[in-house]
Design a protein around this motif. Structure first.
Motif, short mmCIF file in Angstrom:
data_model
loop_
_atom_site.label_atom_id
_atom_site.label_comp_id
_atom_site.label_asym_id
_atom_site.label_seq_id
_atom_site.Cartn_x
_atom_site.Cartn_y
_atom_site.Cartn_z
N ASP A 29 0.56 -1.41 -0.12
CA ASP A 29 0.11 0.39 -0.62
C ASP A 29 0.65 1.24 -0.02
O ASP A 29 0.10 2.16 -0.29
CB ASP A 29 -0.97 -0.03 1.17
CG ASP A 29 -0.21 0.15 2.92
OD1 ASP A 29 1.02 -0.21 2.52
OD2 ASP A 29 -0.94 -0.18 3.34
N GLY A 30 1.94 0.77 0.17
CA GLY A 30 3.28 2.27 0.02
C GLY A 30 3.63 3.01 0.84
O GLY A 30 3.80 3.79 1.14
N ALA A 31 2.36 2.52 2.29
CA ALA A 31 2.98 3.11 3.68
C ALA A 31 5.08 2.78 4.56
O ALA A 31 5.41 2.18 3.46
CB ALA A 31 2.46 1.84 4.43
N LEU A 32 4.59 3.73 4.25
CA LEU A 32 6.43 3.92 4.92
C LEU A 32 6.88 2.82 6.30
O LEU A 32 5.87 1.92 6.88
CB LEU A 32 6.48 5.19 6.26
CG LEU A 32 7.60 5.86 6.28
CD1 LEU A 32 8.18 6.43 4.87
CD2 LEU A 32 7.55 6.82 7.92
N LEU A 33 8.17 2.27 5.77
CA LEU A 33 8.41 0.66 6.18
C LEU A 33 9.19 1.70 7.73
O LEU A 33 9.94 2.14 7.78
CB LEU A 33 9.78 0.52 5.47
CG LEU A 33 8.95 0.36 4.32
CD1 LEU A 33 10.09 -1.00 3.51
CD2 LEU A 33 7.40 -1.33 4.51
N ALA A 76 11.43 2.22 1.24
CA ALA A 76 10.96 1.00 0.95
C ALA A 76 12.56 0.63 1.64
O ALA A 76 13.59 1.23 1.37
CB ALA A 76 11.45 1.61 -0.93
N TYR A 77 13.37 -0.60 1.36
CA TYR A 77 14.23 -1.67 1.65
C TYR A 77 15.21 -2.19 0.89
O TYR A 77 14.46 -2.11 -0.32
CB TYR A 77 13.90 -2.60 2.72
CG TYR A 77 13.58 -2.43 3.78
CD1 TYR A 77 13.50 -1.51 4.71
CD2 TYR A 77 12.63 -3.63 4.43
CE1 TYR A 77 12.91 -0.78 6.11
CE2 TYR A 77 12.02 -3.49 5.75
CZ TYR A 77 12.50 -1.74 6.27
OH TYR A 77 11.43 -1.65 7.71
N ARG A 78 16.26 -1.91 0.44
CA ARG A 78 17.08 -2.09 -0.97
C ARG A 78 18.12 -2.90 -0.31
O ARG A 78 18.92 -3.26 0.81
CB ARG A 78 18.19 -0.98 -1.75
CG ARG A 78 18.80 -1.36 -3.24
CD ARG A 78 19.82 -0.04 -3.41
NE ARG A 78 20.44 -0.20 -4.56
CZ ARG A 78 20.68 0.47 -4.65
NH1 ARG A 78 21.68 1.03 -4.23
NH2 ARG A 78 21.54 0.10 -6.16
N LEU A 79 18.37 -4.34 -1.02
CA LEU A 79 19.34 -5.67 -0.61
C LEU A 79 20.23 -5.78 -1.27
O LEU A 79 19.34 -5.33 -3.15
CB LEU A 79 18.45 -6.90 -0.69
CG LEU A 79 17.53 -6.14 0.92
CD1 LEU A 79 16.40 -8.56 0.68
CD2 LEU A 79 17.56 -6.37 1.36
N GLY A 80 21.08 -6.52 -1.50
CA GLY A 80 22.10 -6.60 -2.05
C GLY A 80 22.57 -8.53 -2.44
O GLY A 80 22.84 -8.74 -0.53
N ILE A 81 22.31 -9.09 -2.89
CA ILE A 81 22.54 -10.47 -2.59
C ILE A 81 23.51 -11.50 -3.54
O ILE A 81 22.97 -11.27 -4.61
CB ILE A 81 20.70 -11.34 -2.75
CG1 ILE A 81 19.77 -10.95 -1.99
CG2 ILE A 81 20.61 -12.77 -2.19
CD1 ILE A 81 18.95 -10.91 -1.64
N ARG A 82 23.77 -11.99 -3.32
CA ARG A 82 25.16 -13.02 -3.95
C ARG A 82 24.42 -14.06 -4.38
O ARG A 82 24.38 -14.40 -3.21
CB ARG A 82 26.47 -12.80 -3.58
CG ARG A 82 27.95 -13.47 -4.34
CD ARG A 82 28.85 -13.33 -4.61
NE ARG A 82 29.70 -13.76 -5.07
CZ ARG A 82 30.17 -14.61 -5.58
NH1 ARG A 82 29.71 -16.12 -4.74
NH2 ARG A 82 30.85 -14.94 -5.87
N ARG A 83 24.68 -14.51 -5.75
CA ARG A 83 23.75 -16.04 -5.62
C ARG A 83 25.15 -17.07 -5.23
O ARG A 83 26.53 -16.82 -5.67
CB ARG A 83 24.00 -16.01 -6.61
CG ARG A 83 23.19 -17.96 -7.60
CD ARG A 83 23.20 -17.53 -9.17
NE ARG A 83 22.37 -19.83 -9.37
CZ ARG A 83 21.48 -20.06 -9.44
NH1 ARG A 83 20.57 -19.34 -8.55
NH2 ARG A 83 21.33 -20.60 -9.16
N GLU A 84 24.82 -17.89 -4.41
CA GLU A 84 26.05 -19.05 -3.63
C GLU A 84 25.34 -20.89 -3.91
O GLU A 84 24.34 -20.86 -3.77
CB GLU A 84 26.02 -18.59 -2.15
CG GLU A 84 26.35 -17.61 -1.70
CD GLU A 84 27.78 -17.68 -1.51
OE1 GLU A 84 28.53 -18.67 -2.40
OE2 GLU A 84 28.56 -15.91 -1.80
N ASP A 85 25.82 -20.82 -5.70
CA ASP A 85 24.62 -21.66 -6.08
C ASP A 85 25.54 -23.37 -5.22
O ASP A 85 24.91 -23.78 -4.99
CB ASP A 85 25.96 -22.37 -7.07
CG ASP A 85 25.42 -21.30 -8.37
OD1 ASP A 85 23.69 -20.48 -8.51
OD2 ASP A 85 26.00 -21.11 -9.40
N GLU A 86 26.63 -23.72 -4.12
CA GLU A 86 26.55 -24.31 -3.12
C GLU A 86 26.00 -24.27 -1.23
O GLU A 86 26.16 -24.90 -1.06
CB GLU A 86 28.40 -23.97 -3.46
CG GLU A 86 28.73 -24.41 -4.37
CD GLU A 86 28.27 -25.37 -4.91
OE1 GLU A 86 28.41 -27.30 -4.04
OE2 GLU A 86 28.31 -25.88 -6.34
#
Length: 327
Positions: A29-33, A76-86
């Motif tokens: 709903d666009g509310a403040l987080l 908004a929250y912003r994340l950075g996620i590295r793919r770890e296949d193992e």
């Protein structure tokens, strides 16, 4: 007590490098987080795989705009996620998400707070830049002196560089393992620093260990060394199967050599609080009524470890055949 949960929508997905996705999450709903301080993270619920149980993964919150006061609440929250296949599947799931997907998220908590002293050394390895970006933005807003050393295997593997450079300028120093001219030398970095200048470091375990060892060898006080491990503890050679007895129910569970006490408890429906999965936050502290603990955490004091009455079930194991836990 766990942080309250939120239902958030993936507003956008970007790929700053070939192995890293950046997700922006918003309220439907666009509310403040709920607001957060630099170093904070949220936990995201990862759905259960076939025959398993849902689990939670922690991701640091990124802010690269010194003009935004994240403590006052954000859109908004912003994340950075590295793919770890193992890895254990969390990053693989997060990399499948597209705009419009919904997630269950626990509100921000912070085990890696920034004290904002006069002059700071920030050291980030790879995706460990995520909490460091928010720290650097805060220090810039406060007009405090700092240097942000950002290291990766190659220059192309470093995400968010342009937006960091936009506010950090020459205080951002890039390092690439494949370039002898820029490769990070921890000895050279700390050798040229002021003794007990506060150090904040986040990244792979090997890099953190090297920074802490070098600083301690040079006489740094422990109170000036701050770190957050960006990976879970891995099984060690020689790890063996053992049993855990739950005192309240009398139930006995087997912990395989390649599995943690925490995962064994969760898979058997035991409700345990946890967060970092690396032995430094203390949330999974569990009382021990019997057995010899193999302590592998950095949270407990040496006196607590010697007493043998409490353990961090995310990383610590058993030196005897059975542990009796007050659960």
């Amino acid at each position: 007590m766990f942080a309250p949960t939120l239902k958030l929508r993936v507003a956008s997905v970007e790929a700053p490098t070939s192995l890293i996705k950046s997700l922006t999450l918003e309220a439907g709903d666009g509310a403040l987080l709920p607001g957060y301080a630099p170093g904070a993270h949220i936990q995201v619920e990862i759905p259960a795989t076939v025959g398993g149980v849902s689990q939670w993964r922690s991701y640091s919150l990124i802010n690269s705009d010194p003009q935004i006061d994240t403590r006052a609440g954000v859109r908004a929250y912003r994340l950075g996620i590295r793919r770890e296949d193992e890895g254990r599947g969390g990053s693989r799931f997060m990399h499948t998400l597209q705009a419009g997907a919904t997630l269950t998220v626990r509100a921000p908590v912070n085990h890696f707070p920034l004290a904002a002293p006069p002059s700071v050394i920030l050291i980030a390895g790879g995706i460990g830049i995520t909490p460091m970006a928010a720290m650097a933005a805060e220090l810039s807003a406060l007009e405090r002196d700092y240097t942000l050393h950002f290291s990766g295997r190659t220059r192309d593997a470093l995400p968010f560089v342009e937006e960091l450079r936009a506010f950090a300028g020459e205080r951002l120093v890039l390092h690439a393992d494949d370039d002898s001219a820029t490769r990070l030398s921890i000895d050279a970095l700390l050798g040229g620093a002021q003794l007990n200048q506060p150090i904040y470091v986040c990244g792979p375990a090997g890099m953190i260990d090297a920074v802490l060892a070098s600083a301690r060898q040079r006489g740094w006080h422990e109170c000036d060394l701050h770190y957050e491990l960006f990976s879970e503890a891995a099984p060690q050679e020689g790890d063996a199967t053992f049993e855990i007895e739950l005192k309240n129910s009398g139930k006995v569970l087997t912990v395989p050599a390649d599995k943690s006490v925490l995962d064994t408890l969760l898979e058997n429906g035991v409700d345990v609080m946890y967060d970092c999965r690396a032995g430094y936050c203390g949330l999974c502290s569990t009382q021990v009524c019997g057995g010899e603990i193999d302590h592998r955490d950095t949270y407990l004091s040496e006196a607590d470890k010697a007493a043998g009455k409490i353990m961090q079930v995310c990383v610590s194991r058993c030196k005897s055949e059975r542990l009796v836990l007050k659960l």
